[in-house]
Every structure is written in C-alpha cells, then in structure tokens.
Design an enzyme around this catalytic site. Structure first.
Site, PDB file in Angstrom:
ATOM      1  N   LYS A  75      -3.070   8.486   2.807  1.00 22.42           N
ATOM      2  CA  LYS A  75      -4.391   8.171   3.877  1.00 22.42           C
ATOM      3  C   LYS A  75      -4.058   8.812   5.127  1.00 22.42           C
ATOM      4  O   LYS A  75      -5.063   9.480   5.758  1.00 22.42           O
ATOM      5  CB  LYS A  75      -4.747   6.859   3.807  1.00 22.42           C
ATOM      6  CG  LYS A  75      -5.015   6.081   2.537  1.00 22.42           C
ATOM      7  CD  LYS A  75      -6.273   6.934   1.829  1.00 22.42           C
ATOM      8  CE  LYS A  75      -6.977   6.189   0.896  1.00 22.42           C
ATOM      9  NZ  LYS A  75      -7.839   7.052   0.054  1.00 22.42           N
ATOM     10  N   TYR A 108       0.905  -1.229  -0.010  1.00 21.15           N
ATOM     11  CA  TYR A 108       0.004  -0.086   0.029  1.00 21.15           C
ATOM     12  C   TYR A 108       0.991   1.178  -0.083  1.00 21.15           C
ATOM     13  O   TYR A 108       0.532   2.416  -0.428  1.00 21.15           O
ATOM     14  CB  TYR A 108      -0.945   0.043   1.255  1.00 21.15           C
ATOM     15  CG  TYR A 108      -2.048   1.167   1.022  1.00 21.15           C
ATOM     16  CD1 TYR A 108      -3.016   0.610  -0.007  1.00 21.15           C
ATOM     17  CD2 TYR A 108      -2.230   1.826   1.821  1.00 21.15           C
ATOM     18  CE1 TYR A 108      -4.173   1.316  -0.409  1.00 21.15           C
ATOM     19  CE2 TYR A 108      -3.585   2.613   1.613  1.00 21.15           C
ATOM     20  CZ  TYR A 108      -4.385   2.483   0.571  1.00 21.15           C
ATOM     21  OH  TYR A 108      -5.445   3.332   0.513  1.00 21.15           O
TER      22      TYR A 108
END
Ligand code: NAD
Length: 259
Positions: A163, A156
């Site tokens: 995020k 990720y």
C-alpha cells in the site's frame, strides 16, 4: 446528475460486500455508465448477478497479473466505447500466510505477489487506459489504500508495504498524467469486512478497535467509500490530484485514544 454521459471502468467487484461494488452503486446513481471486470470464471457469475442492478454494464475478464488480459481490456473498451472518463482500481492480494505473524518473515515470493497485484497493477492499468481517457480530454483514476501503508498495523505486514508503494505510485502517476488532464487519487478506507479483509488475521478485533477508538465511533461503511469515490471521479474534485483521502471516521488522526 453528476456523472451524466460519463463512462467508467471499475476493477475489483468480487461480491456484494466489495468496496468496488459500493463505488459502482454510488457512481451509477449519478448517471455513470459502467464497465466491470471480474477475476476469472470463479467470480464471473457473482459479477453477472450484481450487474443486473445496473443499466447494461460491460462485463470483461481481467486478471491484473496477465499483460494479455490488460491489453485485451484496453482493446475491448476502445472497440465498445472509444473513450473512458474514469477508472477505479479496487484490487489487492497477498498470500494468507503473509498476513499473520511477523513482517520480518516475509518470503521473496510473498513480497513479489503482493507488490505485483496490489501496487504495480495500478500503473499497468493506467498504461492501457490513459489513451482512452485522453480521447475524452482527461479523466480521473482512483485507487484503494489502507492506513497500514503509512503506519504499522498488526498482521497487515507485506500488504502495508504494497500500500505504501501504491500510494507513492498515485503521486508519481498524478505528476505524469496531470498535464494530460488526468487526475490520480487514492482513498484510504477504514477496515470493512470483505473477502480480501477476511484474509487479515484478527479482523474482528481490528473492527472492534476501530469502532471504539475512531473519532466517529463507528466502522467505515462501503457506501461512505463509494460516495468519496463519486466525488473523486466527478468534476467536484477537479482541483484535486495526487491525494490520499482517509475515509475512516477520523481514525488516522489519533495518536493515543485515551489515558
Ligand atoms: P474484495 O475481496 O471484495 O475485493 C478485492 C478484489 O481484488 C476482488 O474483486 C478480487 O477479485 C480482486 N483481485 C485480487 N487479485 C486479483 C488479480 N490478480 N486480478 C484481478 N483482480 C484481482 O475486498 P475489498 O476489501 O473490497 O478490497 C478492495 C480494495 O480495497 C483493495 O485494494 C483493498 O486493499 C482495499 N481496502 C480494503 C479495506 C477493507 O478493510 N476491506 C480497507 C482499506 C482498503
């Protein structure tokens, strides 16, 4: 109907699998009138086709990296509606090569792009839509996040860092906009097979791991996220701001799945 007479803007519909489309369906079911944006002509046709399932939504172009697009979006909404009750930010992007291998190899440009599109765009969007929500005496903003912004999730990488910045932006925005009657929250969704998620290396293994280790023993569904967004833009959540709600079958509570 929970959203009778309410008007909402949703960014991030690319196709029928998009989380933004799940949200559009949930809020439309409760009576909201919608404006959907599309990122360039490539996705315009998809959004036009899906929009036929809604009650005459406004369709507007918006690439969040372009200030002129964001300004034009705000101007169009003011002209068409005069005000706005809620905003859904369901937009993210990172270069494919950054979503494989080690985070330590992230390029300066890859870092900049992920932050610009996936994090800064929320603040940029609020700058254009807050005056419109003030016209209605307040409003609600919802962004989409993922566990990779709180903890390390393989592949990720730079999107996790974006995020984390997005979730912190939600808290700062909640503090700034609360006195204006505007709430700002995020939903941290479990993995769902969408266009954006397909860019993350090893998605099918991730889905399998989630299905077998989450307390609810299932993958997250688009409609589950849609219904939580409905709660967050409705008066039911009127006391909630600056929050990140996990809609992930409880996956985030696990420290170790089994011994
Ligand atoms: P998606 O591909 O359907 O949606 C991503 C959207 O971002 C697309 O509509 C795309 O057009 C838009 N976008 C990208 N760059 C843009 C730009 N420059 N300007 C305007 N729009 C742009 O995928 P999705 O999974 O529905 O993603 C929506 C949100 O949900 C993202 O924030 C994503 O990180 C988040 N999320 C997804 C998952 C998942 O597993 N699918 C899990 C948690 C959070």
């Amino acid at each position: 109907m929970l959203l009778e007479g309410k008007r909402g803007l949703i960014l991030g519909v690319a196709n029928k699998r998009s989380i933004a489309w799940g949200i559009a369906q949930s809020v439309a079911r409760e009576g909201a009138q919608l404006a959907l944006t599309y990122q360039g002509d490539r996705l315009k046709e998809n959004v036009e086709e899906l929009a036929q399932n809604l009650d005459r939504p406004l369709l507007l172009p918006c690439d969040v990296t372009r200030d002129e697009d964001l300004d034009a979006l705000g101007d169009s909404l003011r002209k068409e509606w005069g005000g706005l009750d809620f905003v859904v930010h369901s937009v993210a992007f990172a270069l494919r090569e950054e979503l494989d291998g080690e985070f330590a190899n992230t390029s300066r440009e890859g870092y900049r792009i992920a932050q610009d599109i996936s994090s800064y765009s929320l603040t940029a969007l609020c700058r254009r839509t807050v005056p419109l929500m003030q016209e209605r005496g307040g409003g609600s903003v919802v962004a989409l996040s993922y566990l990779g912004g709180e903890r390390v999730v393989p592949h990720y990488n730079v999107m996790g860092v974006a995020k984390a910045a997005l979730e912190m932006s939600v808290r700062y925005l909640a503090s700034d906009l609360g006195p204006k009657g505007i709430r700002v929250n995020a939903i941290s969704a479990g993995p769902i097979k969408t266009l954006a998620a397909s860019g993350v290396h090893g998605l099918s293994k991730m889905l399998e791991y989630h299905r077998t280790h989450a307390p609810l023993r299932k993958n997250t569904e688009q409609a589950e996220v849609g219904d939580t967004a409905l709660y967050l833009v409705s008066p039911l959540s009127r006391g909630v701001t600056g929050e990140v709600i996990h809609v992930d079958g409880g996956f985030h509570v696990m420290g170790m799945a089994a011994l």
